[in-house]
Design a protein around this motif. Structure first.
Motif, PDB file in Angstrom:
ATOM      1  N   SER A   1      48.150 -86.479 -25.951  1.00 29.71           N
ATOM      2  CA  SER A   1      48.156 -86.235 -27.396  1.00 29.71           C
ATOM      3  C   SER A   1      48.037 -84.748 -27.688  1.00 29.71           C
ATOM      4  O   SER A   1      47.385 -84.003 -26.965  1.00 29.71           O
ATOM      5  CB  SER A   1      46.991 -86.972 -28.061  1.00 29.71           C
ATOM      6  OG  SER A   1      47.131 -88.348 -27.902  1.00 29.71           O
TER       7      SER A   1
ATOM      8  N   ASN B   1      36.779 -98.600 -30.587  1.00 29.92           N
ATOM      9  CA  ASN B   1      37.668 -98.135 -29.525  1.00 29.92           C
ATOM     10  C   ASN B   1      39.082 -98.657 -29.732  1.00 29.92           C
ATOM     11  O   ASN B   1      39.289 -99.811 -30.102  1.00 29.92           O
ATOM     12  CB  ASN B   1      37.149 -98.593 -28.162  1.00 29.92           C
ATOM     13  CG  ASN B   1      35.844 -97.921 -27.807  1.00 29.92           C
ATOM     14  OD1 ASN B   1      35.527 -96.845 -28.291  1.00 29.92           O
ATOM     15  ND2 ASN B   1      35.083 -98.573 -26.954  1.00 29.92           N
ATOM     16  N   ASN B   2      40.056 -97.777 -29.479  1.00 27.78           N
ATOM     17  CA  ASN B   2      41.486 -98.109 -29.553  1.00 27.78           C
ATOM     18  C   ASN B   2      41.927 -98.603 -30.928  1.00 27.78           C
ATOM     19  O   ASN B   2      42.852 -99.391 -31.050  1.00 27.78           O
ATOM     20  CB  ASN B   2      41.851 -99.144 -28.477  1.00 27.78           C
ATOM     21  CG  ASN B   2      41.584 -98.619 -27.090  1.00 27.78           C
ATOM     22  OD1 ASN B   2      41.862 -97.460 -26.794  1.00 27.78           O
ATOM     23  ND2 ASN B   2      41.024 -99.457 -26.243  1.00 27.78           N
ATOM     24  N   ILE B   3      41.275 -98.143 -31.971  1.00 24.37           N
ATOM     25  CA  ILE B   3      41.644 -98.476 -33.342  1.00 24.37           C
ATOM     26  C   ILE B   3      42.245 -97.226 -33.982  1.00 24.37           C
ATOM     27  O   ILE B   3      41.716 -96.135 -33.860  1.00 24.37           O
ATOM     28  CB  ILE B   3      40.397 -98.913 -34.155  1.00 24.37           C
ATOM     29  CG1 ILE B   3      39.739-100.130 -33.523  1.00 24.37           C
ATOM     30  CG2 ILE B   3      40.746 -99.178 -35.608  1.00 24.37           C
ATOM     31  CD1 ILE B   3      40.593-101.374 -33.529  1.00 24.37           C
ATOM     32  N   ASN B   4      43.378 -97.371 -34.671  1.00 21.36           N
ATOM     33  CA  ASN B   4      43.977 -96.195 -35.299  1.00 21.36           C
ATOM     34  C   ASN B   4      43.913 -96.238 -36.822  1.00 21.36           C
ATOM     35  O   ASN B   4      44.403 -95.345 -37.483  1.00 21.36           O
ATOM     36  CB  ASN B   4      45.419 -95.984 -34.821  1.00 21.36           C
ATOM     37  CG  ASN B   4      46.308 -97.166 -35.115  1.00 21.36           C
ATOM     38  OD1 ASN B   4      45.944 -98.049 -35.881  1.00 21.36           O
ATOM     39  ND2 ASN B   4      47.473 -97.189 -34.500  1.00 21.36           N
ATOM     40  N   ALA B   5      43.300 -97.281 -37.399  1.00 17.88           N
ATOM     41  CA  ALA B   5      43.134 -97.369 -38.855  1.00 17.88           C
ATOM     42  C   ALA B   5      42.125 -98.468 -39.163  1.00 17.88           C
ATOM     43  O   ALA B   5      41.883 -99.338 -38.335  1.00 17.88           O
ATOM     44  CB  ALA B   5      44.461 -97.680 -39.532  1.00 17.88           C
TER      45      ALA B   5
ATOM     46  N   VAL C   1      37.085 -88.791 -34.573  1.00 19.17           N
ATOM     47  CA  VAL C   1      38.522 -88.876 -34.319  1.00 19.17           C
ATOM     48  C   VAL C   1      38.781 -88.269 -32.955  1.00 19.17           C
ATOM     49  O   VAL C   1      38.384 -87.137 -32.689  1.00 19.17           O
ATOM     50  CB  VAL C   1      39.329 -88.128 -35.400  1.00 19.17           C
ATOM     51  CG1 VAL C   1      40.815 -88.213 -35.127  1.00 19.17           C
ATOM     52  CG2 VAL C   1      38.980 -88.652 -36.781  1.00 19.17           C
TER      53      VAL C   1
ATOM     54  N   PHE D   1      44.337 -90.488 -28.670  1.00 21.46           N
ATOM     55  CA  PHE D   1      44.521 -91.835 -28.127  1.00 21.46           C
ATOM     56  C   PHE D   1      44.759 -91.794 -26.619  1.00 21.46           C
ATOM     57  O   PHE D   1      44.369 -92.670 -25.896  1.00 21.46           O
ATOM     58  CB  PHE D   1      45.672 -92.530 -28.840  1.00 21.46           C
ATOM     59  CG  PHE D   1      45.845 -93.962 -28.445  1.00 21.46           C
ATOM     60  CD1 PHE D   1      44.916 -94.915 -28.829  1.00 21.46           C
ATOM     61  CD2 PHE D   1      46.918 -94.360 -27.686  1.00 21.46           C
ATOM     62  CE1 PHE D   1      45.052 -96.238 -28.465  1.00 21.46           C
ATOM     63  CE2 PHE D   1      47.074 -95.686 -27.317  1.00 21.46           C
ATOM     64  CZ  PHE D   1      46.137 -96.622 -27.716  1.00 21.46           C
ATOM     65  N   ASN D   2      45.432 -90.736 -26.164  1.00 24.86           N
ATOM     66  CA  ASN D   2      45.663 -90.589 -24.721  1.00 24.86           C
ATOM     67  C   ASN D   2      45.623 -89.111 -24.362  1.00 24.86           C
ATOM     68  O   ASN D   2      45.556 -88.246 -25.217  1.00 24.86           O
ATOM     69  CB  ASN D   2      46.980 -91.245 -24.303  1.00 24.86           C
ATOM     70  CG  ASN D   2      48.176 -90.644 -25.005  1.00 24.86           C
ATOM     71  OD1 ASN D   2      48.251 -89.444 -25.194  1.00 24.86           O
ATOM     72  ND2 ASN D   2      49.121 -91.476 -25.408  1.00 24.86           N
TER      73      ASN D   2
ATOM     74  N   GLY E   1      36.012 -99.364 -37.653  1.00 23.38           N
ATOM     75  CA  GLY E   1      36.791 -98.831 -36.547  1.00 23.38           C
ATOM     76  C   GLY E   1      36.243 -99.280 -35.207  1.00 23.38           C
ATOM     77  O   GLY E   1      35.673-100.349 -35.077  1.00 23.38           O
TER      78      GLY E   1
END
Length: 54
Positions: A48, A13-17, A41, A44-45, A11
């Protein structure tokens, strides 16, 4: 995902999977003693929604 020493192993920064992570044989880590990895976890912004995870 971080190892017990705080190094990122998957993973970032700015990774969702991320794909499956092979951590190697147990004897190659922490002198063969079981240890935990940390899965961080974060939203993201700022807009959210917070969802309980259990």
């Amino acid at each position: 995902m971080e190892d017990p020493q705080g190094s990122v192993i998957a993973g970032g920064n700015n990774i969702n999977a991320f794909q499956k992570v092979y951590l190697g044989e147990r004897y190659t880590h922490n002198n063969g003693i079981s240890c935990l990895s940390v899965l961080k976890v974060e939203p993201f912004n700022l807009l959210s929604l917070m969802i309980n995870y259990g």
